[in-house]
Scaffold this active site. Structure first.
Site, PDB file in Angstrom:
ATOM      1  N   GLY A  80      23.511   4.200  -4.625  1.00 24.09           N
ATOM      2  CA  GLY A  80      24.349   5.397  -4.579  1.00 24.09           C
ATOM      3  C   GLY A  80      25.418   5.390  -5.657  1.00 24.09           C
ATOM      4  O   GLY A  80      25.673   6.409  -6.309  1.00 24.09           O
ATOM      5  N   CYS A  81      26.044   4.241  -5.842  1.00 29.64           N
ATOM      6  CA  CYS A  81      27.105   4.144  -6.845  1.00 29.64           C
ATOM      7  C   CYS A  81      26.542   4.288  -8.259  1.00 29.64           C
ATOM      8  O   CYS A  81      27.180   4.882  -9.130  1.00 29.64           O
ATOM      9  CB  CYS A  81      27.857   2.822  -6.686  1.00 29.64           C
ATOM     10  SG  CYS A  81      28.721   2.715  -5.101  1.00 29.64           S
TER      11      CYS A  81
END
Length: 156
Positions: free
Chosen positions: A45-46
């Site tokens: 996600g990051c």
């Protein structure tokens, strides 16, 4: 942790970037700034969020915004992340969590139905004097930059 609201003066900070060099909020005075807080470099996600900011940096800068990413990672991990993903804006590390807490980006959150303590994916937009224009907490990584651009009236 208390959260920032529009009109608040952003807490000052000095943190190391991915090379270990100190970067301060004061370095951005006179410019509008998007600070995005993310849990950990090189996680799916990051990485998606960081690459989205990378790919949108030109349009954000054209609209007068600089971008900084802050996580709890150490400079060495940030350097690997920057190199691997070709990130073109400053990445700052806050392993002591002081800045994350001061901005309301660390505390209790839900993860897979459990309440845990950790980094809360957040974005704070500051004006030229370091005052909060926009504060978003518990955001989704994917589609975040498009949503932010719309909130800042930058979307086409």
């Amino acid at each position: 942790m208390p959260r920032l609201e529009p009109g608040d003066q952003a807490p000052d900070f000095t943190l190391p970037d991915d090379t270990g060099a100190p970067v301060s909020l004061a370095d951005f005075r006179g410019r509008r700034l998007v600070i995005f807080f993310y849990p950990a470099a090189m996680t799916p996600g990051c990485t998606a969020e960081a690459c989205d900011f990378r790919d949108s940096l030109g349009s954000l800068q054209a609209a007068g915004y600089e971008v900084v990413g802050i996580s709890k990672d150490k400079p060495e991990k940030l350097a690997t992340f920057r190199e691997k993903e070709g990130l073109t804006y400053p990445l700052l590390g806050d392993p002591g969590l002081d800045v994350l807490k001061a901005y309301g980006a660390y505390g209790e959150k839900k993860s897979y139905g459990k309440t845990i303590e950790g980094v809360i994916r957040s974005t704070i937009v500051l004006d030229e004097q370091g005052r909060v224009e926009l504060a978003k907490y518990n955001i989704k990584a994917k589609g975040h930059v498009a949503s932010l651009s719309k909130a800042l009236s930058l979307a086409e």
